[in-house]
Write an enzyme that holds these catalytic residues in place. Structure first.
Site, short mmCIF file in Angstrom:
data_model
loop_
_atom_site.label_atom_id
_atom_site.label_comp_id
_atom_site.label_asym_id
_atom_site.label_seq_id
_atom_site.Cartn_x
_atom_site.Cartn_y
_atom_site.Cartn_z
N GLY A 10 -3.01 42.73 4.63
CA GLY A 10 -4.06 42.15 5.47
C GLY A 10 -5.20 41.61 4.62
N SER A 12 -5.82 38.54 3.92
CA SER A 12 -6.18 37.13 4.17
C SER A 12 -7.59 36.96 4.72
CB SER A 12 -5.16 36.49 5.13
OG SER A 12 -5.02 37.24 6.30
N SER A 139 -9.68 54.33 11.26
CA SER A 139 -10.80 53.84 12.06
C SER A 139 -11.55 55.01 12.66
CB SER A 139 -10.29 52.95 13.21
OG SER A 139 -11.32 52.72 14.15
N TYR A 152 -3.74 51.65 19.64
CA TYR A 152 -4.51 51.50 18.40
C TYR A 152 -5.02 52.87 17.91
CZ TYR A 152 -8.13 49.60 15.25
OH TYR A 152 -8.92 49.31 14.16
N LYS A 156 -4.16 54.83 14.43
CA LYS A 156 -5.20 55.17 13.45
C LYS A 156 -5.29 56.68 13.21
CE LYS A 156 -6.28 51.01 12.46
NZ LYS A 156 -6.06 50.49 11.11
#
Ligand code: NAP
Length: 244
Positions: A10, A12, A139, A152, A156
């Site tokens: 990730g 980018s 997170s 999500y 996490k």
């Protein structure tokens, strides 16, 4: 970390991009991995223009074969990975009662299973070298929970469990495995939130501001450093005091 190879998923944009720049600044050769090759190539060019080594490699973290190929290409270009930053992540929010199985599966595949598969692959070399760093980007919601993000949050929280299990399995080989748990950070992921929600969130943050990707990258860079050699299985909160 001079001349060590770091693989950042990730990379980018957002937090991954900031991690790649910080690790490169600290002397690592950086392999920049994500799906969007154009953005990766631009970042690689920016890093090379500073006289440092960078390599853009396409990966889909939801696909086991793609992860295998990306790490094999990186090893060929830069040598085996010594620092792995499992940062790639997606959200597909919705209330649990109405959540589609596809939305559950794709978030778990990208955020958790991808991190496990990449770790499994790099650990082979790290064990031989008796040196390695794995840093999983979890997170604050993996610690607190959050309504509307069951997939999500599970991914996490799963990363925190994975971190602690791997830290125990790998400690005797001088490999540290840690997690960084960011709070609310200004990136594409959080751009879609309404101003009202952001203002409300800031009210709950002790430092009274939203985090920047560089705030998270500094923590990642520390955990990757030689100085962090006696820290493993830890979850480092980078949340401005949103959760303590
Ligand atoms: P972002 O700006 O949306 O960036 C996500 C990155 O992940 C992009 O580089 C994206 O690149 C990559 N990615 C997504 N799916 C991928 C896949 N299947 N394979 C490979 N790469 C993939 O998000 P961010 O805010 O920087 O978040 C980075 C990490 O921090 C995530 O794990 C996120 O959960 C975590 N985090 C963020 C916050 C926050 O407030 N922003 C808070 C806590 C935790 P491509 O689209 O090109 O593949």
């Amino acid at each position: 970390m001079t001349n060590r190879t770091a693989f950042i998923t990730g990379a980018s944009r957002g937090i991954g991009r900031a991690c790649a720049l910080a690790l490169s600044e600290a002397g690592a050769r950086v392999a920049l991995a994500a799906r969007n090759t154009t953005q990766l190539e631009e970042l690689a060019a920016e890093i090379r223009s500073k006289g440092r080594e960078a390599f853009a490699v396409t990966v889909d973290m939801a696909n086991a074969e793609s992860i295998h190929e990306a790490l094999a290409k990186t090893a060929k270009e830069f040598g085996p990975v010594a620092i792995l930053v499992n940062n790639a992540g997606i959200t597909k929010d919705g209330l649990a009662l109405r959540m589609k199985k596809d939305d559950w599966d794709s978030v778990l595949a990208t955020n958790l299973t991808g991190a496990f598969l990449a770790s499994q692959q790099v650990l082979q070399h790290m064990m031989r070298e008796r040196w390695g760093r794995i840093i999983n980007i979890s997170s604050v919601v993996g610690e607190m929970g959050n309504p509307g993000q069951a997939n999500y949050v599970a991914s996490k929280a799963g990363l925190i469990g994975l971190t602690k299990a791997l830290a125990q399995e790998m400690g005797s080989r001088n490999i540290t495995v840690n997690a960084v748990a960011p709070g609310f950070v200004e990136t594409d992921m959080t751009q879609k939130l309404s101003q009202e929600l952001k203002d409300n969130l800031v009210g709950h943050i002790a430092l009274k501001r939203i985090g920047q990707p560089e705030d998270v990258a500094a923590a990642v860079c520390f955990l990757a450093s030689e100085e962090a050699r006696y820290i493993t299985g830890h979850v480092l909160n980078v949340n401005g005091g949103l959760y303590m």
